[in-house]
Design a protein around this motif. Structure first.
Motif, PDB file in Angstrom:
ATOM      1  N   ASN A   5      96.919  28.123-110.399  1.00 16.09           N
ATOM      2  CA  ASN A   5      96.162  27.015-110.960  1.00 16.09           C
ATOM      3  C   ASN A   5      95.016  26.620-110.051  1.00 16.09           C
ATOM      4  O   ASN A   5      93.959  26.173-110.496  1.00 16.09           O
ATOM      5  N   LEU A   6      95.221  26.815-108.737  1.00 13.75           N
ATOM      6  CA  LEU A   6      94.199  26.482-107.757  1.00 13.75           C
ATOM      7  C   LEU A   6      93.705  27.742-107.079  1.00 13.75           C
ATOM      8  O   LEU A   6      94.423  28.738-107.006  1.00 13.75           O
ATOM      9  N   PRO A   7      92.442  27.714-106.557  1.00 11.49           N
ATOM     10  CA  PRO A   7      91.924  28.898-105.863  1.00 11.49           C
ATOM     11  C   PRO A   7      92.861  29.287-104.722  1.00 11.49           C
ATOM     12  O   PRO A   7      93.416  28.431-104.042  1.00 11.49           O
ATOM     13  N   SER A   8      93.030  30.618-104.539  1.00 10.59           N
ATOM     14  CA  SER A   8      93.925  31.103-103.487  1.00 10.59           C
ATOM     15  C   SER A   8      93.330  32.338-102.844  1.00 10.59           C
ATOM     16  O   SER A   8      92.291  32.855-103.271  1.00 10.59           O
ATOM     17  N   GLN A   9      94.008  32.817-101.811  1.00  9.39           N
ATOM     18  CA  GLN A   9      93.584  34.038-101.156  1.00  9.39           C
ATOM     19  C   GLN A   9      93.768  35.223-102.127  1.00  9.39           C
ATOM     20  O   GLN A   9      94.617  35.188-103.015  1.00  9.39           O
ATOM     21  N   PRO A  10      92.967  36.272-101.947  1.00  9.91           N
ATOM     22  CA  PRO A  10      93.105  37.427-102.845  1.00  9.91           C
ATOM     23  C   PRO A  10      94.435  38.143-102.635  1.00  9.91           C
ATOM     24  O   PRO A  10      95.038  38.076-101.559  1.00  9.91           O
ATOM     25  N   GLN A  11      94.877  38.807-103.691  1.00 12.32           N
ATOM     26  CA  GLN A  11      96.021  39.705-103.576  1.00 12.32           C
ATOM     27  C   GLN A  11      95.548  40.974-102.851  1.00 12.32           C
ATOM     28  O   GLN A  11      94.421  41.437-103.055  1.00 12.32           O
ATOM     29  N   VAL A  12      96.417  41.551-102.012  1.00 10.33           N
ATOM     30  CA  VAL A  12      96.042  42.711-101.208  1.00 10.33           C
ATOM     31  C   VAL A  12      97.074  43.819-101.408  1.00 10.33           C
ATOM     32  O   VAL A  12      98.282  43.563-101.372  1.00 10.33           O
ATOM     33  N   LYS A  13      96.587  45.019-101.628  1.00 13.69           N
ATOM     34  CA  LYS A  13      97.464  46.183-101.708  1.00 13.69           C
ATOM     35  C   LYS A  13      96.836  47.329-100.917  1.00 13.69           C
ATOM     36  O   LYS A  13      95.608  47.434-100.816  1.00 13.69           O
ATOM     37  N   ARG A  14      97.713  48.187-100.360  1.00 15.00           N
ATOM     38  CA  ARG A  14      97.246  49.297 -99.543  1.00 15.00           C
ATOM     39  C   ARG A  14      97.734  50.614-100.151  1.00 15.00           C
ATOM     40  O   ARG A  14      98.878  50.727-100.611  1.00 15.00           O
ATOM     41  N   TYR A  15      96.846  51.617-100.113  1.00 13.41           N
ATOM     42  CA  TYR A  15      97.172  52.939-100.641  1.00 13.41           C
ATOM     43  C   TYR A  15      96.626  54.013 -99.710  1.00 13.41           C
ATOM     44  O   TYR A  15      95.598  53.817 -99.052  1.00 13.41           O
ATOM     45  N   ARG A  16      97.316  55.131 -99.705  1.00  7.34           N
ATOM     46  CA  ARG A  16      96.792  56.317 -99.012  1.00  7.34           C
ATOM     47  C   ARG A  16      96.357  57.322-100.065  1.00  7.34           C
ATOM     48  O   ARG A  16      97.134  57.696-100.940  1.00  7.34           O
ATOM     49  N   ASP A  17      95.087  57.739 -99.979  1.00  2.08           N
ATOM     50  CA  ASP A  17      94.559  58.747-100.894  1.00  2.08           C
ATOM     51  C   ASP A  17      95.001  60.111-100.384  1.00  2.08           C
ATOM     52  O   ASP A  17      94.590  60.543 -99.304  1.00  2.08           O
TER      53      ASP A  17
END
Length: 626
Positions: A460-472
């Motif tokens: 509902n309120l602004p928040s930090q971005p979601q973060v995900k990590r991947y190896r190509d």
């Protein structure tokens, strides 16, 4: 009249033969090793018989058990497929002596031609009996079988003994016959062959030519029919030689006569006889496509005593076949194992395979997953059709050579028909240079966000971005991607998220919409042709191995360790330390750096899994300056 056929083989070729039999109302019988209990060929046959007792790699070489299986299952004929016992005259004789029909050439023809040494003598040629510096380079070849097993190019006389030993070991494992021979190696030649089909009444059909020049480790990768750019006179000469070889042994059935075509500065293109394969070839579908025939059906008819028409059908169009392997071309063609989750190609392209989604790719047999075949009015159209189909294919599982195949088909040298057997020696680096898709990790993250969260993670309120990590897995690069959940849906910096679903993400990038099909299997994510591995956000800093560690690149068996190698020995970068056997081939493990062997955990006969620590080489340090 044949009513039930046992196929003395496995995988793709067994499934392909079953298909023809079932279309013609012929019952089918499979045989299987313990490792193949749940294999596709054992599942699709009308009946299946276990071959007990032997190691999986030896099971399909036990002819006496296969004959017994055919009799117990009520089969009245045996088709050998290719590889294993397909060119074993004793097996063919045992089949007929048991009262079964052998769908192949008579044992006498196999004995005359299946041994490459005897075939060369029959054609007025002879292998080298002594090798000198003047003969180099030379080619070591297995006398029985084919498929690149038991074959080595030797460029230094000092390497000959070791390569002979390795070739003998491979040939014995693959064919039950360790005989090898040596012949001159022709650089820069084209591998051209002629398919023949003969009946028992004196008719021999030369069914065009095939070019099989694109090879790795002397195994064919891309094949086509007809062979492009051959002068008419040379084509006729090849046909005549092939028919002559067949008539020389009163050949009956399907077979292939192989040649190396090289440019001669004086005589022009010149054909060198290589061998006659007294069996069906892996690449037979391209001949079927251009002649509009079913070679397996014709093999069965000939075995039943049918007479062929005087003239073969006429060719139409062009066909190209690509072999899809579970292997990593950028890493010395290392075979790959694991679960094949999905394998599909677009409509209009023939797919011959022994696998389906959910099957396991093991270590005991050849790593070929499938053959994709395209037929079109012209060669250029066939190339375009096959390359496009492979690019759009869903190949979800271990690393494969799919991207290499697409790039090979589109390479200018191949497109203009100027390729030869040294194609990958010249171009492998360019063809395997990573070309990662920078938006694939973002697409994977957005699809995962919708697939795992019931409410989409909206705040509902602004928040930090979601973060995900991947190896190509294309280039080993790690990526960290960020996105936001908003009341309007998912957003990401620099792109517009048009649509996001667990299996499809549409992004608008610089005004252009791109679709990303996404499939996830555990931590493995396939985004189009890109394969990613999901990583923990906070990696374990202690997970890395010590520098100089040699890890097993595949599951397999240590077959030998370099003579005299012990801990504490000095080794040079690139020096062979040990050899693993997997998927019927030996794979050399070399020192990564110059230094001291501080640990050796490998011993002959030891079974290892992927990532097993085999040895450690501590890099030599330069002396400190005074």
């Amino acid at each position: 009249m044949i009513t039930s056929v046992l196929v003395a083989n496995r995988g793709e070729i067994a499934c392909r033969i079953f298909r023809t039999c079932q279309e013609r109302g012929i019952r089918t019988v499979a045989v299987y090793s313990d490792a193949d209990e749940n294999a596709l060929h054992a599942r699709v046959a009308d009946a299946a018989v276990r071959l007990p007792g032997a190691a999986p790699s030896e099971t399909y070489l036990r002819g006496e058990l296969i004959v017994k299986a055919a009799l117990s299952a009520g089969a009245d004929a045996v088709h050998p497929g290719y590889g294993f016992l397909s060119e074993n005259a004793d097996f063919a004789r045992a089949v007929t002596e048991a009262g079964l029909v052998w769908i192949g050439p008579q044992p006498e023809a196999i004995e005359a031609m299946a041994s490459k040494t005897r075939a060369k003598e029959l054609m007025g040629l002879a292998p080298l009996t002594e090798v000198t510096e003047d003969d180099l380079p030379v080619l070591v070849k297995a006398a029985a079988g084919g498929g690149g097993r038991g074959m080595r190019v030797v460029r230094r006389l000092a390497d000959l003994d070791a390569e002979l030993a390795a070739a003998r070991a491979e040939a014995l494992s693959a064919f039950g016959d360790g005989e090898v021979f040596v012949e001159p190696y022709v650089e820069g030649g084209r591998h051209v062959e002629v398919q023949i089909l003969a009946d028992a009444h004196g008719t021999v059909w030369p069914l065009g030519t095939r070019d099989c020049s694109l090879q790795r480790r002397h195994q064919k990768v891309i094949e086509e029919a007809p062979a492009p750019g051959l002068p008419r006179q040379l084509t006729e000469e090849l046909h005549e030689l092939a028919v002559r070889a067949a008539r020389a042994v009163d050949y009956v059935g399907a077979g292939t006569v192989e040649f190396l075509v090289a440019d001669d500065p004086v005589a022009g293109a010149k054909a060198h006889f290589l061998e006659m394969n007294t069996r069906l070839q892996v690449e037979h579908p391209v001949t079927e496509a251009v002649f509009g025939i079913d070679l397996v059906a014709l093999q069965i008819r000939v075995a039943e005593g049918a007479t062929l028409e005087n003239d073969p059908p006429r060719e139409r169009g062009h066909a190209i076949e690509a072999r899809l392997y579970a292997e990593d071309p950028a890493n010395d063609w290392t075979p790959q194992t694991g679960t094949l989750h999905r394998l599909t190609v677009p409509d209009g392209v023939r797919l011959d395979t022994g696998y389906t989604g959910g099957d396991t790719i093991g270590v005991h047999y050849d790593p070929m997953l499938a053959k994709a075949v395209a037929h079109a009015p012209t060669r250029a159209e066939a190339i375009r059709k096959l390359a496009g189909a492979l690019e759009r294919a869903a190949v979800h599982g271990p690393v494969t050579n799919r991207n290499l195949l697409v790039r090979s088909l589109r390479h200018p040298e191949f497109a203009t028909g100027r390729m030869d057997t040294g194609f990958y020696d010249r171009h492998l680096g360019d063809l395997t240079t990573p070309a990662p898709d920078p938006y694939a990790p973002l697409a994977a993250a957005l699809a995962d966000a919708l697939g795992r969260s019931r409410f989409g993670g909206w705040r509902n309120l602004p928040s930090q971005p979601q973060v995900k990590r991947y190896r190509d897995e294309t280039d080993g690069t790690d990526h960290e991607v960020r996105y936001h959940h908003t009341r309007d849906g998912l957003t990401a910096e620099g792109v517009r998220v048009v649509r996001a679903a667990p299996d499809l993400v549409v992004l608008e990038i610089d005004g252009v919409r791109r679709k990303f099909e996404v499939s996830r299997y555990g931590d493995r994510v396939h985004v189009g042709t890109t394969t990613l591995t999901a990583l923990p956000r906070f990696p374990d800093p202690t997970a890395d191995q010590a520098p100089g560690s040699l890890l097993a690149p595949m599951p397999g068996t240590v077959v030998r360790v370099a003579e005299g190698l012990t801990e504490g020995a000095h080794v040079e970068a690139g020096q062979p330390l040990l050899w693993l056997e997997a998927m019927k081939m030996e794979h050399k493990i070399s020192a990564p750096v110059t230094g001291t062997l501080t640990a050796l955990h490998a011993a002959p006969g030891k079974q290892v899994e992927v990532g097993t620590l085999l040895a450690v080489v501590e890099s030599k340090r330069e002396d400190s300056a005074p």
